[in-house]
Design an enzyme around this catalytic site. Structure first.
Site: not given
Length: 256
Positions: A133, A146, A150
């Site tokens: 991402s 998140y 990531k």
């Protein structure tokens, strides 16, 4: 790509979205594909749709390497660590939220490589694909677990590449912004503000990966503009943080 003909490929989180698009594309290029998802019904549905080149191996992405290898006749040539958790949260999020994000977004990759790497190094070839991402290169408002995990996934992929590329391991980090998947829908108002306007279809992510593999390129940027954002962040961190803080304030204004 002719090199895909007969290759053994595992795609985790392939019950929908990016994972399903990757599985379909690999099969279309002649690979034999294991379709993995925690949701067994979704995994079987995608595998059935693909047909004879696919087999469903549902379950925890961290634990299916041995079964996937057996399903592929003993060899995994390409492993796509695509399963992920889009964990929202802030500085006050509980430990269980952080632990879940860390386990799926980072440690599942570590466990898979632990199981796959000895064979890849012995053979002198292997390919690890990490769905990271753009949050791993940049960040995402409203999603501390998140964003942080990531970043961790990207760091792990970078480390693998710099450590083992001379021994035949190819590594790719897929870093899209918004993709029209259930995860984008679940991102709520933050996703609507930052990602929705430029969201792309999952098939475009698969196209970007295959272009990167053809060029033996580490970073896969389905949204090319992410390269410019990444450069701006590195060149002037304070300016970039101030810009993102304004985005944060705008988001707070829409939610408050």
């Amino acid at each position: 790509m002719s090199t895909m003909r007969g290759a053994g490929v595992v795609v985790t989180g392939a019950g929908g979205g990016i994972g399903a698009a990757l599985a379909r594309r690999f099969a279309a290029e002649g690979a034999r594909v294991v379709v993995n998802d925690l949701d067994a019904e979704k995994a079987r549905t995608v595998a059935a749709e693909i047909g004879a080149r696919a087999r469903a191996v549902p379950g925890d992405a961290s634990l299916i390497v041995a079964e996937a290898r057996e399903a592929l006749g003993g060899t995994v040539d390409i492993y796509c660590a695509n399963a992920g958790v889009g964990a929202a949260g802030d500085a006050l999020s509980e430990d269980d939220v952080w632990s879940a994000a860390w386990d799926v977004n980072v440690m599942a990759h570590v466990r898979a490589v632990r199981a796959l790497l000895p064979d890849w190094l012995e053979r002198g070839s292997g390919r690890f694909v990490s769905t990271v991402s753009a949050a791993g290169l940049l960040t995402m408002i409203g999603a501390a677990p998140y964003s942080v995990t990531k970043h961790g996934a990207l760091a792990y992929a970078e480390w693998l590449s710099l450590t083992y590329r001379h021994r035949g391991l190819s590594v790719h980090a897929i870093c899209p912004q918004g993709v029209r998947t259930d995860m984008l829908t679940a991102s709520g108002s933050a996703g609507d503000l930052v990602l929705a306007a430029t969201a792309i279809e999952p098939e475009a992510v698969a196209d970007a990966l295959f272009a990167a593999m053809a060029e033996d390129r580490f970073l896969v940027l389905p949204h090319p503009e992410v390269a410019g954002y990444h450069q701006a962040r590195a060149a002037d961190p304070d300016r970039w943080l101030a810009t993102m803080n304004r985005v944060q304030q705008k988001w707070e204004g829409t939610t408050g």
